[in-house]
Write an enzyme that holds these catalytic residues in place. Structure first.
Site, mmCIF file in Angstrom:
data_model
loop_
_atom_site.group_PDB
_atom_site.id
_atom_site.type_symbol
_atom_site.label_atom_id
_atom_site.label_comp_id
_atom_site.label_asym_id
_atom_site.label_seq_id
_atom_site.Cartn_x
_atom_site.Cartn_y
_atom_site.Cartn_z
ATOM 1 C CB CYS A 71 -0.914 0.001 1.223
ATOM 2 S SG CYS A 71 -1.941 1.482 1.354
ATOM 3 C CB CYS A 386 -11.845 -8.751 19.022
ATOM 4 S SG CYS A 386 -12.657 -7.575 20.120
#
Length: 428
Positions: A71, A386
């Site tokens: 990216c 998470c």
């Protein structure tokens, strides 16, 4: 100038990666230094920022695990921290993050699966920040370690449908944000080819432009084929539906569910499928009563119902539970309750008679509920999390009361970030 003084330059070897993906090395005096964008074994030059942090200047001796980031925004955007890490070392980092947390808590899993890693271009939900600057709007993510915005033109993590939306979304916000320095957060969710947008921004006499805004929203939705668009003045306030052109829904356990605007949704479809598969594998062959705690819109509720369980779904966010209940009208074995389990956990008496408890709390975990659950005698507990730290803490409550961590499944929906998800199956 002392070598550890801010702005001085140092040369060190990186020993390991920390929990957030930053490298850890040591100064000659033994002091630990944290550096982003490096790998274990690398010899690097860096510039000191403060007593504990340094900025990478150059890699003198690169690791064999180093790869070129994909990216163009990687070095500044705060969204990704690990694009420079090769796939094998990256998977090892995610696995060790969970196992090290469990080790510190004194918990050892009998079997470990994963990590199961989501592919690039599959992240279906993102929240962008926007700020009005003169006549233009900067739209993107926060810079790494800063509140400064990075203008995002592309993102290799996000679903292509969301990336394609960015120019139009930037133009829309330039029209509806009236005051210089006005800020907004825009949550975009993709599901079944449709897009749902929730804008969060204060509305005042200076920022409210009812007719021009509504016209801009309508034109934008038509041009970009938006399913639903909502606005709310602040986080944790009710969203107002601005327009709905077509149904927006997610499939949970084969059941179409219309989620509230901006409500929680697993980050990727394949990541969600991996989590559901781990939960359902744990209860394979079982029947009886199941409780789904922190149920949300029904990620695990509906698979459990379809497997033949009587399900008691408990959720603190009323709108999410209403979506679950509406979608679950065809299931007579479904019961629900709106309840803040952090403040009012189910008691041992209420837990009696359940055959399995599924717990999927927010990042801070479910300590109040787990403390009660640990002594409840429920034969099977499936913990979905998470956060490796809160998962390990909650796991210790269970194992300290006779439960065994039979299987641990590690799932990585947050590609190239330090976050990781896991499913632990605990049995008496």
């Amino acid at each position: 100038m002392a070598i550890s003084s801010p702005m001085s330059h140092i040369e060190i070897t990186i020993d390991e990666l920390g929990a957030r993906g930053d490298g850890i090395g040591r100064l000659p005096d033994g002091a630990r230094i944290f550096v982003e964008g490096v790998l274990p074994g690398e010899r690097i030059q860096a510039r000191m920022l403060d007593k504990e942090r340094a900025m990478l200047v150059s890699v003198v001796t690169p690791s064999a695990d180093r790869v070129a980031p994909t990216c163009p925004h990687f070095n500044v955007c705060g969204g990704c921290a690990l694009q420079h890490v090769g796939s094998s070392a990256y998977a090892d980092f995610k696995k060790k993050a969970v196992l090290h947390a469990l080790e510190r808590a004194g918990v050892t899993p009998a079997a470990v699966e994963g990590p199961i890693v989501s592919a690039p271009g599959t992240r279906r939900r993102a929240t962008f920040a926007a700020v009005k600057t003169g006549k233009k709007v900067v739209l993107g993510f926060n810079e790494r370690g800063s509140m400064k915005l990075v203008e995002i033109q592309s993102c290799v993590v996000l679903h292509p449908r969301i990336v394609k939306l960015l120019p139009g979304l930037r133009d829309l916000m330039a029209k509806v944000m009236k005051v210089d320095k006005q800020k907004a957060d825009i949550t975009v969710t993709e599901s079944n080819g449709a897009l749902d947008i929730l804008i969060t921004s204060p509305l005042t006499k200076e920022t409210w432009m009812p007719f021009p805004m509504l016209e801009a929203f309508k034109d934008f939705a038509e041009a970009q084929d938006i399913a639903r668009l909502s606005w709310r003045p602040a986080v944790r306030t009710d969203a107002e539906l601005i327009l709905e052109r077509k149904p927006f829904y997610v499939m949970l356990g084969g059941v179409p569910v219309v989620p509230p605007a901006g409500s929680f949704l697993q980050a990727t479809e394949d990541g969600e499928a991996a989590l559901v598969r781990a939960v359902m594998d744990a209860v394979a062959g079982m029947k009886g009563k199941a409780a789904d705690l922190y149920a949300g819109c029904g990620t695990f509720t509906f698979p459990l119902l379809r497997a033949g369980f009587d399900v008691y779904a408990v959720e603190g966010y009323k709108a999410a539970l209403e979506s679950l209940l509406t979608a679950g009208r065809a299931f007579p074995r479904l019961k629900t309750s709106v309840r803040d389990l952090a403040k009012e956990p189910l008691s041992a008496k209420e837990l009696a008679g359940f055959d399995v408890i599924v717990v999927d709390p927010p990042r801070e975990g479910a300590a109040p509920q787990m403390k009660v659950l640990a002594g409840s005698g429920v034969p099977l507990v499936v913990s979905v999390s998470c956060s490796a730290a809160s998962f390990a803490r909650d796991a210790a409550y269970l194992t300290g009361n006779g439960y065994r961590l039979k299987t641990l499944t590690i799932v990585d929906q947050f590609l190239w970030a330090h976050h990781v998800e896991m499913v632990g199956v605990f049995a008496l």
